[in-house]
Write an enzyme that holds these catalytic residues in place. Sequence first.
Site, PDB file in Angstrom:
ATOM      1  N   ASN A  42       5.541  45.991  25.083  1.00  0.00           N
ATOM      2  CA  ASN A  42       6.708  45.046  26.003  1.00  0.00           C
ATOM      3  C   ASN A  42       6.942  44.912  23.994  1.00  0.00           C
ATOM      4  OD1 ASN A  42       9.244  43.431  26.472  1.00  0.00           O
ATOM      5  ND2 ASN A  42       7.477  42.510  27.910  1.00  0.00           N
ATOM      6  N   TRP A  43       8.864  45.052  24.106  1.00  0.00           N
ATOM      7  CA  TRP A  43       8.806  44.841  22.563  1.00  0.00           C
ATOM      8  C   TRP A  43       9.899  43.882  22.354  1.00  0.00           C
ATOM      9  CZ3 TRP A  43      10.980  49.303  20.130  1.00  0.00           C
ATOM     10  CH2 TRP A  43       9.472  50.712  19.616  1.00  0.00           C
ATOM     11  N   LYS A  44       9.795  42.981  23.778  1.00  0.00           N
ATOM     12  CA  LYS A  44      10.948  42.789  23.788  1.00  0.00           C
ATOM     13  C   LYS A  44      12.453  42.380  23.124  1.00  0.00           C
ATOM     14  CE  LYS A  44       6.893  39.039  25.152  1.00  0.00           C
ATOM     15  NZ  LYS A  44       6.527  37.985  24.928  1.00  0.00           N
TER      16      LYS A  44
ATOM     17  N   HIS B 203       8.666  40.104  34.961  1.00  0.00           N
ATOM     18  CA  HIS B 203       7.993  39.782  34.315  1.00  0.00           C
ATOM     19  C   HIS B 203       8.649  38.207  34.013  1.00  0.00           C
ATOM     20  CE1 HIS B 203       7.219  38.146  30.174  1.00  0.00           C
ATOM     21  NE2 HIS B 203       5.909  39.475  29.686  1.00  0.00           N
TER      22      HIS B 203
ATOM     23  N   GLU C 260       9.203  35.732  32.281  1.00  0.00           N
ATOM     24  CA  GLU C 260      10.438  35.277  30.769  1.00  0.00           C
ATOM     25  C   GLU C 260      11.680  35.317  31.210  1.00  0.00           C
ATOM     26  OE1 GLU C 260       9.626  37.662  26.978  1.00  0.00           O
ATOM     27  OE2 GLU C 260       7.395  35.946  26.967  1.00  0.00           O
TER      28      GLU C 260
ATOM     29  N   GLU D  34       0.104  39.288  34.833  1.00  0.00           N
ATOM     30  CA  GLU D  34       0.277  38.134  33.125  1.00  0.00           C
ATOM     31  C   GLU D  34      -0.059  36.415  33.860  1.00  0.00           C
ATOM     32  OE1 GLU D  34       2.527  40.832  30.101  1.00  0.00           O
ATOM     33  OE2 GLU D  34       3.888  39.894  31.450  1.00  0.00           O
TER      34      GLU D  34
ATOM     35  N   GLY E 258       2.305  35.111  24.513  1.00  0.00           N
ATOM     36  CA  GLY E 258       2.871  35.039  23.462  1.00  0.00           C
ATOM     37  C   GLY E 258       2.337  33.930  22.817  1.00  0.00           C
TER      38      GLY E 258
ATOM     39  N   SER F 191      -1.201  37.356  25.026  1.00  0.00           N
ATOM     40  CA  SER F 191      -2.181  37.724  24.175  1.00  0.00           C
ATOM     41  C   SER F 191      -3.255  38.787  24.043  1.00  0.00           C
ATOM     42  CB  SER F 191      -2.475  36.117  23.783  1.00  0.00           C
ATOM     43  OG  SER F 191      -1.524  35.123  23.867  1.00  0.00           O
TER      44      SER F 191
HETATM   45  C1  PEP Z   1       4.246  40.470  27.374  1.00  0.00           C
HETATM   46  O1  PEP Z   1       5.082  39.473  27.067  1.00  0.00           O
HETATM   47  O2  PEP Z   1       4.044  40.917  29.087  1.00  0.00           O
HETATM   48  C2  PEP Z   1       3.296  39.852  26.783  1.00  0.00           C
HETATM   49  C3  PEP Z   1       1.418  40.308  27.019  1.00  0.00           C
HETATM   50  O3  PEP Z   1       2.925  39.457  26.103  1.00  0.00           O
HETATM   51  P1  PEP Z   1       2.285  38.983  24.408  1.00  0.00           P
HETATM   52  O4  PEP Z   1       0.660  40.090  24.352  1.00  0.00           O
HETATM   53  O5  PEP Z   1       2.899  38.923  22.731  1.00  0.00           O
HETATM   54  O6  PEP Z   1       1.483  37.498  24.608  1.00  0.00           O
END
Ligand code: PEP
Length: 252
Positions: free
Chosen positions: A9-11, A97, A99, A169, A175, A215
């Site tokens: 997931n490049w966001k 997600h 976010e 998640e 993050g 993470s």
């Molecule tokens: C995500 O945003 O889906 C995610 C898992 O981010 P990160 O790996 O940076 O925690």
Amino acid sequence: MRQKIVAGNWKCNTTLQEGIELAKAVDTIVANEGATDVVVVLGTPFTHIVKVVETVDAARIGVAAQNCAAEAKGAFTGEVSADMVKSTGANYVILGHSERREYYGETSEILNKKVALALKSGLTPIFCCGEALAIRQAETHNEYVKQQLTETIFNLSADDFKKIVIAYEPIWAIGTGVTASSQQAQDMHANIRAAITAKFGAEIAEGTSILYGGSCNAKNAKELFANKDVDGGLIGGASLKAEDFIQIINGF
Ligand code: PEP
């Protein structure tokens, strides 16, 4: 069908040029070193999808949008519909997600519409769920995640549900550099699979891919993926470096 999946997931990261370079690097390293039984997906910004689809070997790497509109088409300035995403050559869409739920007010009602449109267009939703820290601390996370799924994807027909990939998640791990322990991940994935069994039966539950996100990185992927109910990962930060991403892909 239950598959091992590692999805990046490049966001909201990378310019188009940087994204193409990253896609090229991932494509090369997956071709040279990637485990062939792992489905690799790149979740790129909308603006990058067409070029990333052109850049990667479709036999090894799928492409995902990170969102789609809750409407099919029409006067919705700035929105990108599921059909539009599908027409780029992408085959997945990340939905729900945390976010998007937190910063863009995506409710279960909105997500219901997005999932239905994604499925109708032929995209595979990678559907995210997960609890905030306060819910984990109150020890109500199992019920909370079950309720999230009940409100968003458990209303699908069995045939449609079979097309969904789930990503657990925990928000407190996204993050933050704090990862769920291997046991915490396994326990929640087993809880999700039990909820699917209760709703759709054991065969569908056993066939559902449930990814861990939060993470997950080159160092901890192996331990997380060793769990029987963890079928791979949704990877944010660590998907932005091909050398890290390949270690996660090869973490099974
Ligand atoms: C995500 O945003 O889906 C995610 C898992 O981010 P990160 O790996 O940076 O925690």
